[in-house]
Design an enzyme around this catalytic site. Structure first.
Site, short mmCIF file in Angstrom:
data_model
loop_
_atom_site.label_atom_id
_atom_site.label_comp_id
_atom_site.label_asym_id
_atom_site.label_seq_id
_atom_site.Cartn_x
_atom_site.Cartn_y
_atom_site.Cartn_z
N ARG A 1 -38.55 -7.89 45.04
CA ARG A 1 -39.38 -8.07 46.23
C ARG A 1 -40.24 -6.87 46.59
O ARG A 1 -41.43 -7.01 46.89
CB ARG A 1 -38.51 -8.35 47.48
CG ARG A 1 -38.08 -9.75 47.67
CD ARG A 1 -36.69 -9.75 48.27
NE ARG A 1 -35.79 -9.20 47.30
CZ ARG A 1 -35.23 -9.93 46.32
NH1 ARG A 1 -35.45 -11.20 46.28
NH2 ARG A 1 -34.46 -9.39 45.42
N THR A 2 -39.62 -5.71 46.63
CA THR A 2 -40.34 -4.55 47.16
C THR A 2 -41.54 -4.22 46.28
O THR A 2 -42.66 -4.08 46.77
CB THR A 2 -39.39 -3.35 47.28
OG1 THR A 2 -38.22 -3.77 48.00
CG2 THR A 2 -40.05 -2.20 48.01
N ARG B 1 -39.61 4.20 44.37
CA ARG B 1 -38.18 3.93 44.60
C ARG B 1 -37.41 4.81 43.62
O ARG B 1 -37.78 4.90 42.45
CB ARG B 1 -37.86 2.45 44.35
CG ARG B 1 -36.36 2.18 44.31
CD ARG B 1 -36.03 0.71 44.25
NE ARG B 1 -36.29 0.07 45.54
CZ ARG B 1 -35.97 -1.19 45.81
NH1 ARG B 1 -35.37 -1.94 44.90
NH2 ARG B 1 -36.22 -1.71 46.99
N HIS C 1 -34.88 2.80 53.64
CA HIS C 1 -35.77 1.78 53.07
C HIS C 1 -36.72 1.36 54.20
O HIS C 1 -36.64 0.24 54.72
CB HIS C 1 -34.92 0.60 52.57
CG HIS C 1 -35.63 -0.33 51.63
ND1 HIS C 1 -36.99 -0.32 51.40
CD2 HIS C 1 -35.13 -1.34 50.85
CE1 HIS C 1 -37.30 -1.27 50.54
NE2 HIS C 1 -36.19 -1.90 50.18
N1 CP Z 1 -34.93 -6.01 49.62
C1 CP Z 1 -35.19 -5.33 48.46
O1 CP Z 1 -35.35 -4.08 48.46
O2 CP Z 1 -35.28 -6.12 47.36
P1 CP Z 1 -35.61 -5.61 45.90
O3 CP Z 1 -34.49 -4.69 45.46
O4 CP Z 1 -35.76 -6.83 45.06
O5 CP Z 1 -36.90 -4.82 45.98
#
Ligand code: CP
Length: 313
Positions: free
Chosen positions: A51-52, A101, A129
């Site tokens: 997602r991120t 990240r 986050h």
């Molecule tokens: N919510 C979130 O950080 O999802 P991802 O790890 O898929 O980016």
């Protein structure tokens, strides 16, 4: 540090949070406004993400900018031993903004010390986050009509969960009552409970997700027990399935209750919850696109028209 960097949710004030939510609302109505013409953004993901990374990259694309980067550090020269410092300095030669990240807590803060290019922290270990928090606040505001005076129940991995740490810090402006539901091994760390104490925020700790807790809740924030944070896999096995929300458990809940989850989920929300009108985690993630468009524009100093106000904050 570039003052437009976003490393911790504590880098931005209550007013800036509300302003970003207004901008997110603008982008929900105008997702393809080409405000980033000529800008190049790097996404450096030293840890996995769906997602991120994809929502940040979609945000840049919809705003008319370009993206470079990597989703797997093993394909970058960090696998040859290049330091984070050198990686950041190199990428800074190419781009206007770095979104990163990293598995190490403090990595994004460190990056801000070696470059003048703004840095957005897309998650650093168990620490912070902040872009997730902005989208969480956007979901809370949209579903509750306010950010203030809510009962927020956080369930699962409260020790290593960077999303709950960031959210707690942002909510300190809005008089929440928290319920922390976790086993002994994954309790909310003392440092975050001290923030609550300093800010006069009431919190309760529970080991069970009981009907009493659920039925008093406005926002039920479920989290995954994160296998990748455990050095001892047996410890993970012991706690991984302690909390599973099932649809039947929502039977006596308040009409306004909404279930949030930063995702990915594993077993902590049963599939039957998806059919409940109280499940909001997929819409929550969708709002991440708009919240991240707002965050990117802030980082690049780009003005965004606003028209919709979180007035009752
Ligand atoms: N919510 C979130 O950080 O999802 P991802 O790890 O898929 O980016």
């Amino acid at each position: 540090m570039n003052k437009r960097s976003l490393v911790s949710i504590d880098d931005i004030s209550r007013e800036e949070i509300l302003d970003l939510l207004k901008r997110a609302s603008y982008f929900e109505a105008h997702p393809n406004h080409k405000l980033l013409d000529g800008k190049v953004v790097a996404t450096l993901f030293f840890e996995p993400s769906t997602r991120t990374r994809l929502s940040f990259e979609t945000a840049v694309n919809r705003l008319g900018g370009r993206v470079i980067g990597f989703s797997d550090a093993s394909t970058s020269s960090s696998s040859k031993g290049e330091t984070l410092k050198d990686t950041i300095k190199m990428v800074s030669n190419y781009v206007d903004l770095i979104i990163m990240r990293h598995y190490l807590e403090g990595a994004a803060r460190y990056a801000t010390e070696v470059t003048d290019v703004p840095i957005i922290n897309a998650g650093d270990g168990a620490n912070q986050h902040p872009s997730q928090t902005l989208l969480d606040l956007y979901a809370i505001y949209k579903t509750q009509g306010t950010l203030s005076d809510l009962n927020i129940t956080m369930v699962g991995d409260l020790k290593y969960g960077r999303t709950v740490h960031s959210l707690l810090m942002a909510m300190k402006y809005f008089r929440p009552t928290f319920h922390f539901v976790a086993c002994d091994e994954l309790r909310m760390p003392k440092i975050y409970k001290e923030i609550c104490d300093r800010c006069g925020i009431t919190y309760y700790e529970h080991k069970e997700l009981t009907p009493e807790v659920i039925n008093a809740t406005d926002i039920l924030y479920m989290t995954r027990v994160q296998r990748e944070r455990f050095s001892d896999i047996l410890e993970y096995e012991k706690v991984k399935n302690l909390y599973t929300l099932r649809r039947s458990m929502l039977a006596g809940s308040k009409p306004n209750l909404r279930v949030l989850h930063p995702l990915p989920r594993v077993n902590e929300i049963a599939q039957d919850v998806d059919e409940s009108s109280k499940a909001y985690y997929f819409e929550q993630a969708k709002g991440g696109l708009y919240a991240r468009q707002a965050i990117i524009c802030r980082a690049l100093g780009i003005e965004v028209p606003t028209f919709s106000t979180p007035s009752k904050s």
